[in-house]
Every structure is written in structure tokens, then in C-alpha cells.
Motif scaffolding. Structure first.
Motif, mmCIF file in Angstrom:
data_model
loop_
_atom_site.group_PDB
_atom_site.id
_atom_site.type_symbol
_atom_site.label_atom_id
_atom_site.label_comp_id
_atom_site.label_asym_id
_atom_site.label_seq_id
_atom_site.Cartn_x
_atom_site.Cartn_y
_atom_site.Cartn_z
ATOM 1 N N THR A 48 0.846 -1.181 0.000
ATOM 2 C CA THR A 48 0.000 0.000 0.000
ATOM 3 C C THR A 48 0.885 1.236 0.000
ATOM 4 O O THR A 48 1.862 1.301 0.754
ATOM 5 C CB THR A 48 -0.911 0.024 1.241
ATOM 6 N N ARG B 201 -6.289 -1.173 5.799
ATOM 7 C CA ARG B 201 -6.212 -0.221 4.681
ATOM 8 C C ARG B 201 -7.495 0.595 4.573
ATOM 9 O O ARG B 201 -7.451 1.811 4.404
ATOM 10 C CB ARG B 201 -5.946 -0.962 3.372
ATOM 11 N N MET C 279 -4.188 6.993 -2.582
ATOM 12 C CA MET C 279 -3.795 5.686 -2.064
ATOM 13 C C MET C 279 -3.758 4.693 -3.214
ATOM 14 O O MET C 279 -4.713 4.583 -3.978
ATOM 15 C CB MET C 279 -4.763 5.187 -0.995
ATOM 16 N N TYR D 241 -2.993 0.578 -3.978
ATOM 17 C CA TYR D 241 -2.852 -0.693 -3.288
ATOM 18 C C TYR D 241 -2.981 -1.845 -4.280
ATOM 19 O O TYR D 241 -3.527 -1.714 -5.357
ATOM 20 C CB TYR D 241 -3.868 -0.829 -2.156
#
Length: 115
Positions: free
Chosen positions: A2, A38, A56, A58
Motif C-alpha cells: 500500500t 487499509r 492511495m 494498493y
């Protein structure tokens, strides 16, 4: 894996993210966290970001093997036939192509024509 990228966010949020992720550069956090963590981190980022922006990225299953979320960002993710692309605003594209204030010599070097 992440990755979280923050721009102009409060120090409290940056401190909170360092509990879970490693800060490898100013405003860039990276680490391995579970899906549950997350999602909670992203909810906290949205709550605490204030006037700042956040991104973000991931790892997921699928064609691209990654996905991303954005908060208060001009660039927006767009799904096209299962592949996520980023749409930039039109004015950013035009401003980057011909920046204001360039000299004639710089324009000649860049675009290869006489003005």
C-alpha cells in the motif's frame, strides 16, 4: 503493498500514518497492511485531510494488479472496460503543452519551428 501520498495535510494525519506505514519521503508512506486496516486508514485520511489532497495505491487481483483511491484531487480515476485510467482536467493539459512566459528561443527549441 500500500502506498499513500499526502499533499498539504495536517501533521496529525502524517503522525497517525507512521503508526502503520513507513514514511520514505515527505508525504509518501508505504507498507503492507491488511484490507481491513487499509480501509480504516483511508477513512481516517478522508476525515483528517482537511484542505489537503490524498492518493492511495494498493495491490489487488485483476488485469492491472493495482487499484487506487483519490481525495480532493483534480485528477480522477475512470474505469474503461475494467482498466482504471486517470482523467486529467483539460486546462491542465493545455497549460502544460504551452506554458506562459516562454521565450521565442525556448519555443523554437521545444517545437522546432520559427515564430
Amino acid at each position: 503493498m500500500t502506498v499513500v501520498i499526502l499533499t498539504a495535510c495536517p501533521e496529525g494525519l502524517r503522525g497517525h500514518l507512521t503508526q502503520w506505514l513507513l514514511e520514505i519521503a515527505a508525504g509518501v508512506y508505504i507498507g503492507h497492511v491488511s484490507t481491513r486496516v487499509r480501509r480504516r486508514l483511508w477513512a481516517r485520511v478522508i476525515d483528517m485531510a482537511g484542505p489537503g489532497r490524498a492518493l492511495m495505491v494498493y495491490q489487488t487481483t485483476g488485469e492491472q494488479r493495482l487499484s487506487f483511491l483519490v481525495h480532493d484531487h483534480q485528477w480522477t480515476p475512470v474505469d474503461l472496460d475494467g482498466i482504471t485510467l486517470v482523467r486529467r482536467p483539460a486546462e491542465a493539459i493545455f497549460n502544460a503543452a504551452l506554458p506562459a512566459g516562454w521565450s521565442r528561443a525556448a519555443k523554437r527549441r521545444r517545437f522546432g519551428r520559427r515564430t
